[in-house]
Design an enzyme around this catalytic site. Structure first.
Site, PDB file in Angstrom:
ATOM      1  N   TYR A  14     -38.536  -6.254  66.995  1.00 46.05           N
ATOM      2  CA  TYR A  14     -37.503  -7.570  66.981  1.00 46.05           C
ATOM      3  C   TYR A  14     -36.209  -6.721  66.678  1.00 46.05           C
ATOM      4  CZ  TYR A  14     -41.114 -11.180  68.559  1.00 46.05           C
ATOM      5  OH  TYR A  14     -41.812 -11.861  69.489  1.00 46.05           O
ATOM      6  N   PHE A  24     -32.637 -16.082  61.517  1.00 43.91           N
ATOM      7  CA  PHE A  24     -34.079 -16.165  61.440  1.00 43.91           C
ATOM      8  C   PHE A  24     -34.984 -15.154  61.483  1.00 43.91           C
ATOM      9  CE2 PHE A  24     -32.723 -16.445  65.978  1.00 43.91           C
ATOM     10  CZ  PHE A  24     -33.618 -15.257  66.427  1.00 43.91           C
ATOM     11  N   ARG A  65     -41.605 -16.337  82.612  1.00 46.43           N
ATOM     12  CA  ARG A  65     -40.842 -17.197  81.535  1.00 46.43           C
ATOM     13  C   ARG A  65     -40.883 -18.824  81.956  1.00 46.43           C
ATOM     14  NH1 ARG A  65     -38.023 -14.734  77.498  1.00 46.43           N
ATOM     15  NH2 ARG A  65     -35.973 -15.647  77.846  1.00 46.43           N
ATOM     16  N   THR A 108     -37.498 -21.513  74.586  1.00 48.68           N
ATOM     17  CA  THR A 108     -38.076 -20.971  73.236  1.00 48.68           C
ATOM     18  C   THR A 108     -38.482 -22.012  72.340  1.00 48.68           C
ATOM     19  OG1 THR A 108     -36.095 -19.183  73.834  1.00 48.68           O
ATOM     20  CG2 THR A 108     -37.203 -19.513  71.482  1.00 48.68           C
ATOM     21  N   ARG A 132     -45.482 -23.109  75.788  1.00 49.69           N
ATOM     22  CA  ARG A 132     -44.900 -23.266  74.463  1.00 49.69           C
ATOM     23  C   ARG A 132     -44.870 -24.743  74.229  1.00 49.69           C
ATOM     24  NH1 ARG A 132     -40.023 -18.906  75.020  1.00 49.69           N
ATOM     25  NH2 ARG A 132     -40.953 -17.115  73.776  1.00 49.69           N
ATOM     26  N   ASN A 178     -43.711 -20.107  68.282  1.00 46.23           N
ATOM     27  CA  ASN A 178     -43.669 -20.618  69.760  1.00 46.23           C
ATOM     28  C   ASN A 178     -45.002 -20.065  70.635  1.00 46.23           C
ATOM     29  OD1 ASN A 178     -42.655 -18.272  70.086  1.00 46.23           O
ATOM     30  ND2 ASN A 178     -40.611 -18.880  70.959  1.00 46.23           N
TER      31      ASN A 178
HETATM   32  P1  ATP Z   1     -39.445 -14.132  73.176  1.00 44.37           P
HETATM   33  O1  ATP Z   1     -38.293 -12.945  73.250  1.00 44.37           O
HETATM   34  O2  ATP Z   1     -40.362 -14.183  72.100  1.00 44.37           O
HETATM   35  O3  ATP Z   1     -39.958 -14.328  74.613  1.00 44.37           O
HETATM   36  P2  ATP Z   1     -37.014 -15.914  73.699  1.00 44.37           P
HETATM   37  O4  ATP Z   1     -36.587 -14.767  74.783  1.00 44.37           O
HETATM   38  O5  ATP Z   1     -37.317 -17.200  74.434  1.00 44.37           O
HETATM   39  O6  ATP Z   1     -38.644 -15.359  73.048  1.00 44.37           O
HETATM   40  P3  ATP Z   1     -35.395 -14.860  71.823  1.00 44.37           P
HETATM   41  O7  ATP Z   1     -34.048 -15.349  71.895  1.00 44.37           O
HETATM   42  O8  ATP Z   1     -35.661 -13.676  72.433  1.00 44.37           O
HETATM   43  O9  ATP Z   1     -36.223 -15.905  72.704  1.00 44.37           O
HETATM   44  O10 ATP Z   1     -36.288 -15.027  70.263  1.00 44.37           O
HETATM   45  C1  ATP Z   1     -37.263 -13.920  69.887  1.00 44.37           C
HETATM   46  C2  ATP Z   1     -38.313 -15.044  69.104  1.00 44.37           C
HETATM   47  O11 ATP Z   1     -37.362 -15.284  67.690  1.00 44.37           O
HETATM   48  C3  ATP Z   1     -38.568 -16.290  69.434  1.00 44.37           C
HETATM   49  O12 ATP Z   1     -39.542 -16.409  70.659  1.00 44.37           O
HETATM   50  C4  ATP Z   1     -38.676 -17.129  68.431  1.00 44.37           C
HETATM   51  O13 ATP Z   1     -40.035 -16.766  67.909  1.00 44.37           O
HETATM   52  C5  ATP Z   1     -37.907 -16.516  67.328  1.00 44.37           C
HETATM   53  N1  ATP Z   1     -36.648 -17.432  67.427  1.00 44.37           N
HETATM   54  C6  ATP Z   1     -35.586 -17.422  68.213  1.00 44.37           C
HETATM   55  N2  ATP Z   1     -34.709 -18.231  67.923  1.00 44.37           N
HETATM   56  C7  ATP Z   1     -34.977 -18.955  66.937  1.00 44.37           C
HETATM   57  C8  ATP Z   1     -34.410 -19.785  65.856  1.00 44.37           C
HETATM   58  N3  ATP Z   1     -33.228 -20.312  66.229  1.00 44.37           N
HETATM   59  N4  ATP Z   1     -35.057 -20.008  65.007  1.00 44.37           N
HETATM   60  C9  ATP Z   1     -36.201 -19.669  64.469  1.00 44.37           C
HETATM   61  N5  ATP Z   1     -36.641 -18.568  65.225  1.00 44.37           N
HETATM   62  C10 ATP Z   1     -36.268 -18.277  66.324  1.00 44.37           C
HETATM   63 MG    MG Z   2     -36.533 -12.698  73.920  1.00 40.67          MG
END
Ligand code: ATP
Ligand code: MG
Length: 140
Positions: free
Chosen positions: A51, A59, A87, A93, A104, A114
């Site tokens: 990550y 976060f 997606r 998200t 989700r 999520n």
């Molecule tokens: P993923 O990458 O897991 O498929 P995503 O692309 O929808 O999810 P990202 O913006 O890449 O979202 O964020 C990665 C992960 O970080 C999210 O899946 C969630 O678990 C966490 N996350 C994202 N935004 C927030 C937030 N505002 N507060 C807390 N946790 C968050």
């Molecule tokens: Mg992502």
């Protein structure tokens, strides 16, 4: 990885809540073929690496604590238009904002917890897939 493939990761909340089988089934029912799958765990260092793009986000700490809290299930999936369709299948998200019937919406309990990850591009699917699977496991 081919351009009709995507990478997903079922998160620790789903595995501990006992919904793993149900989610794998719903992914297959949506037309995705499982190319690779394993049950594994991340160390703190590995989770911070995976990550890494989010390391400056407020976060980040919470996300890492959650992602190392239990077993996870990474998978490589294949379907026409895999990235976009997957997606769509998982939803927004934030589970509270995810469309009804998405994974989700059904299984996520907060924006951090999520349920599932889905790659957002072919390039990221490639990077993320090779983080978890060896070339031998991917038949490349
Ligand atoms: P993923 O990458 O897991 O498929 P995503 O692309 O929808 O999810 P990202 O913006 O890449 O979202 O964020 C990665 C992960 O970080 C999210 O899946 C969630 O678990 C966490 N996350 C994202 N935004 C927030 C937030 N505002 N507060 C807390 N946790 C968050
Ligand atoms: Mg992502």
């Amino acid at each position: 990885m081919r351009d009709n493939q995507t990478f997903t990761l079922i998160k620790p909340d789903v595995v501990s809540d006992g919904h793993l089988g149900e989610i794998v089934q719903s992914i297959q029912d949506a037309g995705f073929k499982i190319i690779a799958i394993k049950l594994t765990r991340l160390s703190r260092v590995e989770a911070m690496d995976f990550y890494g793009v989010h390391k400056e986000k407020p976060f980040f700490g919470k996300l890492i604590d959650f992602m190392i809290s239990g077993p996870i299930v990474p998978m490589i999936l294949e379907k026409e238009n895999a990235i976009e369709d997957f997606r769509q299948l998982i939803g927004a998200t934030n589970p509270a904002l995810a469309e009804k019937g998405t994974i989700r919406e059904k299984f996520g309990t907060s924006i951090t917890k999520n349920a599932i990850h889905g790659s957002d591009s072919i390039d990221n699917a490639e990077i993320e897939g090779s983080f978890y699977f060896s070339k031998r496991e991917l038949f490349v």
